[in-house]
Design a protein around this motif. Structure first.
Motif, PDB file in Angstrom:
ATOM      1  N   UNK A  28      18.880  49.547   2.862  1.00 33.36           N
ATOM      2  CA  UNK A  28      19.185  50.956   3.039  1.00 33.36           C
ATOM      3  C   UNK A  28      20.215  51.166   4.137  1.00 33.36           C
ATOM      4  N   UNK A  29      20.036  50.458   5.241  1.00 32.42           N
ATOM      5  CA  UNK A  29      20.941  50.657   6.373  1.00 32.42           C
ATOM      6  C   UNK A  29      22.346  50.159   6.063  1.00 32.42           C
ATOM      7  N   UNK A  30      22.469  48.957   5.505  1.00 29.51           N
ATOM      8  CA  UNK A  30      23.807  48.435   5.240  1.00 29.51           C
ATOM      9  C   UNK A  30      24.509  49.256   4.154  1.00 29.51           C
ATOM     10  N   UNK A  31      23.756  49.790   3.200  1.00 32.17           N
ATOM     11  CA  UNK A  31      24.352  50.642   2.170  1.00 32.17           C
ATOM     12  C   UNK A  31      24.926  51.903   2.799  1.00 32.17           C
ATOM     13  N   UNK A  32      24.157  52.524   3.712  1.00 34.92           N
ATOM     14  CA  UNK A  32      24.654  53.709   4.405  1.00 34.92           C
ATOM     15  C   UNK A  32      25.877  53.373   5.243  1.00 34.92           C
ATOM     16  N   UNK A  33      25.823  52.281   5.964  1.00 32.27           N
ATOM     17  CA  UNK A  33      26.942  51.882   6.819  1.00 32.27           C
ATOM     18  C   UNK A  33      28.194  51.603   5.995  1.00 32.27           C
ATOM     19  N   UNK A  34      28.025  50.949   4.860  1.00 33.92           N
ATOM     20  CA  UNK A  34      29.181  50.659   4.000  1.00 33.92           C
ATOM     21  C   UNK A  34      29.819  51.934   3.456  1.00 33.92           C
ATOM     22  N   UNK A  35      29.032  52.970   3.297  1.00 31.08           N
ATOM     23  CA  UNK A  35      29.565  54.218   2.759  1.00 31.08           C
ATOM     24  C   UNK A  35      30.034  55.194   3.814  1.00 31.08           C
ATOM     25  N   UNK A  36      29.829  54.834   5.097  1.00 32.31           N
ATOM     26  CA  UNK A  36      30.157  55.775   6.164  1.00 32.31           C
ATOM     27  C   UNK A  36      30.936  55.142   7.318  1.00 32.31           C
ATOM     28  N   UNK A  37      31.750  54.147   7.006  1.00 29.38           N
ATOM     29  CA  UNK A  37      32.613  53.551   8.030  1.00 29.38           C
ATOM     30  C   UNK A  37      31.861  52.852   9.130  1.00 29.38           C
ATOM     31  N   UNK A  74      16.900  37.598   3.175  1.00 34.01           N
ATOM     32  CA  UNK A  74      16.092  38.091   2.065  1.00 34.01           C
ATOM     33  C   UNK A  74      17.017  38.322   0.859  1.00 34.01           C
ATOM     34  N   UNK A  75      16.676  37.776  -0.306  1.00 29.45           N
ATOM     35  CA  UNK A  75      17.563  37.904  -1.475  1.00 29.45           C
ATOM     36  C   UNK A  75      17.828  39.340  -1.917  1.00 29.45           C
ATOM     37  N   UNK A  76      17.028  40.281  -1.471  1.00 35.17           N
ATOM     38  CA  UNK A  76      17.249  41.680  -1.844  1.00 35.17           C
ATOM     39  C   UNK A  76      18.527  42.240  -1.230  1.00 35.17           C
ATOM     40  N   UNK A  77      18.994  41.646  -0.137  1.00 36.19           N
ATOM     41  CA  UNK A  77      20.222  42.153   0.497  1.00 36.19           C
ATOM     42  C   UNK A  77      21.140  41.059   1.051  1.00 36.19           C
ATOM     43  N   UNK A  78      20.776  39.815   0.915  1.00 34.06           N
ATOM     44  CA  UNK A  78      21.561  38.737   1.522  1.00 34.06           C
ATOM     45  C   UNK A  78      23.012  38.701   1.041  1.00 34.06           C
ATOM     46  N   UNK A  79      23.267  39.088  -0.192  1.00 36.15           N
ATOM     47  CA  UNK A  79      24.614  38.982  -0.749  1.00 36.15           C
ATOM     48  C   UNK A  79      25.477  40.221  -0.511  1.00 36.15           C
TER      49      UNK A  79
END
Length: 217
Positions: free
Chosen positions: A94-103, A54-59
């Motif tokens: 939402x999930x990948x953003x949280x994961x990227x900010x929390x190791x 999905x282009x909203x998060x693919x990149x």
């Protein structure tokens, strides 16, 4: 590693309990007879399908790695679908953003499964079951699916010799237990595990390589 009528009711269902367990009686509106059958357990939970492309998060990158959601985000996307059972507003972004900010990832972009449980209230990570060197434990898989949807590992290209890791959402066992209904994060579509990621002569014990087990709280 790839990782995007209106219906008029014909019956009335009545569910109850008795000494022998739960029951469901179905009354046909077009007739006057009752048909008793076991009640479903547990009740079906809504699982939202997503595509990692999905282009909203693919990149979006997986941690500090060179891998992106579109190319290698199957585990995160499948986990986001599982999370919608307790948080219908959850998305892969939402999930990948949280994961990227929390190791949430290794330096190579691999997902720390336990971090998914930390990211989602009401979802608990149980264990990672690996079956690459032995037949998959289908009894354990079926038991886990009796509680909620799970994430399982398959071979993205089963016709080739080398294992190409891919994760999908396991929803439920099919009738008879010979296959599993899944959501495929690569397309966001639904199908069966053996139908999409099996080959001639394979059964579930051969086609399932691992399961990230979750529980609802």
């Amino acid at each position: 590693m790839p990782d995007l009528s209106e219906i008029v009711p014909q019956t009335i269902n009545v569910i109850g309990t008795a000494a022998g367990g739960s029951w469901r009686a179905t009354y046909a509106l077009s007739g006057a007879s009752w048909a008793d059958e076991p009640a479903p357990s547990p009740p079906a939970l809504r699982v939202i399908a997503f595509s990692q492309r999905d282009p909203r998060w693919a990149s979006v990158h997986l941690g500090g790695s060179a891998y992106t959601m579109g190319g290698a985000g199957c585990a995160v996307t499948a986990s986001a679908s599982v999370a919608t059972q307790v948080n219908p507003d959850m998305t892969p972004l939402q999930l990948v953003t949280w994961l990227n900010g929390n190791g949430g990832f290794t330096s190579g972009g691999l997902l720390y499964w336990s971090k998914v449980g930390e990211a989602v209230d009401g979802l608990r990570y149980v264990n990672y079951h690996l079956w690459r060197k032995e037949p998959a434990d289908i009894v354990r898989l079926a038991d886990a699916l009796g509680r909620c949807a799970q994430v399982v590992q398959v071979d993205f290209k089963p016709a080739t010799v080398a294992l190409e890791t891919h994760f999908v959402v396991a929803l439920s066992m099919t009738e008879g237990g010979a296959d599993v209904n899944i959501i495929d994060p690569w397309t966001g579509g639904r199908g069966t595990l053996l139908g999409l990621y099996g080959t001639a002569g394979w059964d579930l014990k051969r086609a399932v390589y691992a399961m990230a087990e979750f529980a609802l709280e």
